[in-house]
Scaffold this active site. Structure first.
Site, PDB file in Angstrom:
ATOM      1  N   ASN A  41       0.832  -1.211   0.000  1.00 41.21           N
ATOM      2  CA  ASN A  41       0.000   0.000   0.000  1.00 41.21           C
ATOM      3  C   ASN A  41       0.867   1.262   0.000  1.00 41.21           C
ATOM      4  O   ASN A  41       0.460   2.312  -0.494  1.00 41.21           O
ATOM      5  CB  ASN A  41      -0.854   0.078   1.271  1.00 41.21           C
ATOM      6  CG  ASN A  41      -1.927  -0.976   1.309  1.00 41.21           C
ATOM      7  OD1 ASN A  41      -2.476  -1.343   0.290  1.00 41.21           O
ATOM      8  ND2 ASN A  41      -2.209  -1.467   2.507  1.00 41.21           N
ATOM      9  N   ASN A 168      -2.726  -7.323  -3.932  1.00 45.20           N
ATOM     10  CA  ASN A 168      -1.621  -7.978  -3.209  1.00 45.20           C
ATOM     11  C   ASN A 168      -0.906  -9.014  -4.077  1.00 45.20           C
ATOM     12  O   ASN A 168       0.313  -9.190  -3.984  1.00 45.20           O
ATOM     13  CB  ASN A 168      -2.123  -8.676  -1.932  1.00 45.20           C
ATOM     14  CG  ASN A 168      -2.507  -7.684  -0.847  1.00 45.20           C
ATOM     15  OD1 ASN A 168      -2.091  -6.529  -0.883  1.00 45.20           O
ATOM     16  ND2 ASN A 168      -3.318  -8.128   0.108  1.00 45.20           N
TER      17      ASN A 168
END
Ligand code: BDR
Ligand code: CA
Length: 314
Positions: A41, A168
């Site tokens: 992130n 991810n």
């Protein structure tokens, strides 16, 4: 009461990562042995700082280390700042960390933790799988010290970063491939379930009403995270990473299906896809237990109760 399950938390905090840690730390069914930060992130420098700020907020005392600042073989993708903000965890002010970062790397901390544990350890991975894959590459002898990997990543039916891939997994597909091919039991909380694990505005109100030092931060994280998702059509804030923790402590709230999952690493349109053999057409033994549905009201009730635990002295 059962003995708590020893875990290592690996994350790129991140609003939903942070809330996953709030739950993990409140649960008496888990014993957190170590925390590690991964690039995802936000860069790993921000991720480790966020990790330590969250740990300080929730009173989580465990060694914490940072991983390396890029995927195994690729450049980092950049996550737009409107999801988690410039800091990777924008929103309410957080306490400055009271704990130091370990001098060793995330992989070394994970290896040390596995070696020192008297029983196999579960890894809860809620960011890209770089640290976990690096651990498996550097320490194949420790594979049998890992009980399972409960991860947030992928989606059997669809992606969120490309039509095929979830963030991810797309961030470091080669790492994901190493993890999914490792033979270690995997619990996969993919988008199939995490986008059903929504916190709606009325749930935020209930969390706000708890009014303890952690709920005061969590409702503001939820508002921040929800604002972005509302702008792209969601009806609530998806608690992606919380599912990876909740699957360990309350598996009964999920519908699960075991299947063989392979990671696409080189598709022209599908790199990063978690290709799930739903009908077992390959005949290959399942390598993952995939969460596919959730009892949302019960999930929200449990999450709220874990946040309420912080009203008592930890
Ligand atoms: C995943 O990406 C991150 O933004 C979230 O923390 C979650 O782990 C969802 O695709
Ligand atoms: Ca995450």
């Amino acid at each position: 009461m059962n003995k708590p399950v020893p875990v290592i938390l690996d994350a790129d905090p991140g609003h939903d990562d942070a809330i996953a840690w709030v739950v993990a730390n409140a649960s008496k069914d888990l014993k957190i042995l170590a925390c590690t930060a991964v690039n995802g992130n936000c860069n790993v420098h921000k991720a480790q700082y966020n990790a330590r700020r969250v740990m300080t907020l929730i009173g989580l005392n465990a060694p914490v280390a940072a991983g390396r600042n890029c995927p195994l073989y690729r450049e980092s993708l950049s996550a737009p700042a409107n999801i988690h903000g410039e800091s990777g965890l924008d929103g309410p002010a957080l306490p400055e960390p009271v704990m130091e970062l370990e001098e060793c790397s995330a992989v070394e901390l994970m290896a040390r933790t596995l070696k020192n544990s008297d029983e196999p350890v579960t890894i809860v991975a809620t960011g890209p799988l770089t640290n976990v894959a690096q651990l498996l590459l550097a320490h194949p002898e420790l594979k049998n010290r890992i009980a399972r990997i409960s991860l947030m990543g992928g989606g059997i039916k669809y992606g969120n970063w490309t039509p095929a891939a979830e963030f991810n997994i797309l961030f470091d597909p080669e790492a994901a491939d190493i993890v999914f091919s490792s033979g270690i039991p995997i619990i996969m909380a993919g988008l199939d379930v995490t986008e059903k694990a929504l916190i709606k505005p009325e749930d935020v109100e209930a969390i706000k009403a708890i009014s303890n030092p952690v709920s005061e931060i969590v409702w503001q994280w939820l508002e921040f995270f929800y604002r972005f998702h509302l702008s792209i059509g969601y009806r609530g804030a998806p608690m992606h990473d919380v599912c990876a923790v909740m699957a360990l402590i309350h598996p009964e709230v999920f519908t699960m299906q075991s299947m063989y999952v392979k990671i696409e690493t080189s598709g022209m349109y599908t790199t990063g896809k978690t290709v799930g053999d739903i009908y077992n057409v390959t005949g290959i033994k399942p390598n993952a237990t995939c969460l596919i549905d959730v009892d949302r009201p019960e999930f929200v009730r449990l999450l709220t109760e874990y946040i309420r635990c912080y009203s008592e002295v930890q």
